[in-house]
Design a protein around this motif. Structure first.
Motif, PDB file in Angstrom:
ATOM      1  N   PRO A 115      20.263  44.799  50.461  1.00 62.62           N
ATOM      2  CA  PRO A 115      18.932  44.925  51.082  1.00 62.62           C
ATOM      3  C   PRO A 115      17.837  44.841  50.020  1.00 62.62           C
ATOM      4  N   LEU A 116      16.730  44.205  50.375  1.00 67.05           N
ATOM      5  CA  LEU A 116      15.637  44.033  49.426  1.00 67.05           C
ATOM      6  C   LEU A 116      14.640  45.180  49.438  1.00 67.05           C
ATOM      7  N   CYS A 117      14.352  45.721  50.618  1.00 62.88           N
ATOM      8  CA  CYS A 117      13.323  46.753  50.659  1.00 62.88           C
ATOM      9  C   CYS A 117      13.507  47.657  51.879  1.00 62.88           C
ATOM     10  N   VAL A 118      12.841  48.794  51.829  1.00 62.62           N
ATOM     11  CA  VAL A 118      12.836  49.720  52.954  1.00 62.62           C
ATOM     12  C   VAL A 118      11.819  49.188  53.962  1.00 62.62           C
ATOM     13  N   VAL A 119      12.283  48.843  55.146  1.00 61.45           N
ATOM     14  CA  VAL A 119      11.389  48.293  56.168  1.00 61.45           C
ATOM     15  C   VAL A 119      10.993  49.347  57.195  1.00 61.45           C
ATOM     16  N   ALA A 142      24.503  65.568  61.925  1.00 55.15           N
ATOM     17  CA  ALA A 142      24.701  65.647  60.475  1.00 55.15           C
ATOM     18  C   ALA A 142      23.974  64.471  59.827  1.00 55.15           C
ATOM     19  N   ASP A 143      23.646  64.619  58.563  1.00 57.87           N
ATOM     20  CA  ASP A 143      23.039  63.501  57.842  1.00 57.87           C
ATOM     21  C   ASP A 143      23.994  62.315  57.876  1.00 57.87           C
ATOM     22  N   LEU A 144      23.425  61.110  57.866  1.00 60.14           N
ATOM     23  CA  LEU A 144      24.233  59.904  58.013  1.00 60.14           C
ATOM     24  C   LEU A 144      23.714  58.818  57.091  1.00 60.14           C
ATOM     25  N   LEU A 145      24.650  58.111  56.484  1.00 62.87           N
ATOM     26  CA  LEU A 145      24.363  56.915  55.698  1.00 62.87           C
ATOM     27  C   LEU A 145      25.412  55.892  56.101  1.00 62.87           C
ATOM     28  N   THR A 146      24.974  54.704  56.594  1.00 67.76           N
ATOM     29  CA  THR A 146      25.927  53.690  57.030  1.00 67.76           C
ATOM     30  C   THR A 146      25.354  52.295  56.812  1.00 67.76           C
ATOM     31  N   VAL A 147      26.243  51.319  56.720  1.00 73.17           N
ATOM     32  CA  VAL A 147      25.859  49.916  56.585  1.00 73.17           C
ATOM     33  C   VAL A 147      25.792  49.319  57.984  1.00 73.17           C
ATOM     34  N   LEU A 148      24.640  48.778  58.330  1.00 70.52           N
ATOM     35  CA  LEU A 148      24.426  48.198  59.656  1.00 70.52           C
ATOM     36  C   LEU A 148      24.815  46.730  59.680  1.00 70.52           C
ATOM     37  N   ARG A 149      25.300  46.283  60.826  1.00 67.09           N
ATOM     38  CA  ARG A 149      25.549  44.856  60.995  1.00 67.09           C
ATOM     39  C   ARG A 149      24.334  44.256  61.708  1.00 67.09           C
ATOM     40  N   PRO A 150      24.211  42.937  61.741  1.00 63.88           N
ATOM     41  CA  PRO A 150      23.075  42.333  62.450  1.00 63.88           C
ATOM     42  C   PRO A 150      23.052  42.810  63.903  1.00 63.88           C
ATOM     43  N   ALA A 181      14.867  44.189  65.334  1.00 68.76           N
ATOM     44  CA  ALA A 181      16.042  43.345  65.081  1.00 68.76           C
ATOM     45  C   ALA A 181      16.274  43.335  63.577  1.00 68.76           C
ATOM     46  N   LEU A 182      17.518  43.572  63.183  1.00 71.48           N
ATOM     47  CA  LEU A 182      17.872  43.654  61.767  1.00 71.48           C
ATOM     48  C   LEU A 182      18.932  42.622  61.425  1.00 71.48           C
ATOM     49  N   HIS A 183      18.798  42.073  60.249  1.00 69.40           N
ATOM     50  CA  HIS A 183      19.847  41.191  59.734  1.00 69.40           C
ATOM     51  C   HIS A 183      20.746  42.028  58.819  1.00 69.40           C
ATOM     52  N   GLY A 184      21.393  43.022  59.433  1.00 67.75           N
ATOM     53  CA  GLY A 184      22.193  43.957  58.645  1.00 67.75           C
ATOM     54  C   GLY A 184      21.280  44.907  57.900  1.00 67.75           C
ATOM     55  N   GLY A 185      21.861  45.735  57.051  1.00 67.95           N
ATOM     56  CA  GLY A 185      21.057  46.656  56.263  1.00 67.95           C
ATOM     57  C   GLY A 185      21.763  47.984  56.069  1.00 67.95           C
ATOM     58  N   VAL A 186      21.000  48.955  55.594  1.00 72.64           N
ATOM     59  CA  VAL A 186      21.513  50.300  55.349  1.00 72.64           C
ATOM     60  C   VAL A 186      20.634  51.290  56.102  1.00 72.64           C
ATOM     61  N   LEU A 187      21.277  52.167  56.864  1.00 77.58           N
ATOM     62  CA  LEU A 187      20.588  53.208  57.606  1.00 77.58           C
ATOM     63  C   LEU A 187      20.840  54.544  56.930  1.00 77.58           C
ATOM     64  N   GLN A 188      19.784  55.302  56.730  1.00 79.48           N
ATOM     65  CA  GLN A 188      19.893  56.671  56.235  1.00 79.48           C
ATOM     66  C   GLN A 188      19.109  57.550  57.201  1.00 79.48           C
ATOM     67  N   ASP A 225      15.340  64.531  60.844  1.00 76.17           N
ATOM     68  CA  ASP A 225      14.582  63.648  61.739  1.00 76.17           C
ATOM     69  C   ASP A 225      13.896  62.523  60.976  1.00 76.17           C
ATOM     70  N   HIS A 226      14.384  62.231  59.766  1.00 76.12           N
ATOM     71  CA  HIS A 226      13.784  61.208  58.917  1.00 76.12           C
ATOM     72  C   HIS A 226      14.709  59.988  58.864  1.00 76.12           C
ATOM     73  N   LEU A 227      14.236  58.871  59.387  1.00 74.30           N
ATOM     74  CA  LEU A 227      15.007  57.630  59.462  1.00 74.30           C
ATOM     75  C   LEU A 227      14.477  56.631  58.446  1.00 74.30           C
ATOM     76  N   ARG A 228      15.390  56.070  57.643  1.00 75.04           N
ATOM     77  CA  ARG A 228      15.046  55.010  56.689  1.00 75.04           C
ATOM     78  C   ARG A 228      16.011  53.847  56.912  1.00 75.04           C
TER      79      ARG A 228
END
Length: 140
Positions: A4-8, A33-41, A57-64, A68-71
């Protein structure tokens, strides 16, 4: 996989999230619980406690997600209000990428066959007489 290039997306006060990773679709509600995962498109959906669903719409990425804080970090994202249109865009992009990959593989095989034919000519071997000829045919 690409990095991923940047936090969108960097949203506070998120109460609910619906996303997809390699294991499939999942939902997150308050108290998780806190979560960190790799998203698919896919199309990610989220909302605050008092508010409508929002879509991107995402072309994959990383979700954290922490409390209640979503990145979301990704290479490409397209927010929108029309869920069906965003999902259609994801499908169209996946089909275009699959077509491009097929074309690339076909071109690679054509180039490999050409290299083998050139090697055969360079070695003084006539097509149809030796084992290299079978390799060239198999690559076509």
């Amino acid at each position: 996989m690409t990095t991923p290039l940047c936090v969108v997306m960097d949203e506070e006060g998120v109460a609910s999230v619906r996303a997809e990773d390699e294991t499939g679709g999942f939902g997150i509600l308050p108290g998780h619980a806190d979560l960190l995962t790799v998203l698919r498109p896919s199309v990610l959906r989220w909302r605050r406690a008092e508010g409508p669903w929002q879509f991107v719409a995402l072309h994959g990425g990383v979700l954290q997600l922490s409390r209640d804080h979503l990145r979301i970090a990704t290479r490409a994202a397209a927010p929108g209000d029309d869920l069906a249109a965003l999902e259609d865009g994801i499908r169209a992009r996946a089909e275009a990428e699959a077509d491009s990959a097929r074309t690339t593989r076909s071109e690679q095989m054509r180039l490999q066959a050409s290299v083998i034919r050139n090697l055969m000519r360079h070695m003084g071997q006539e097509p149809g007489h030796r084992e290299l000829d079978g390799i060239a045919e198999a690559l076509e």
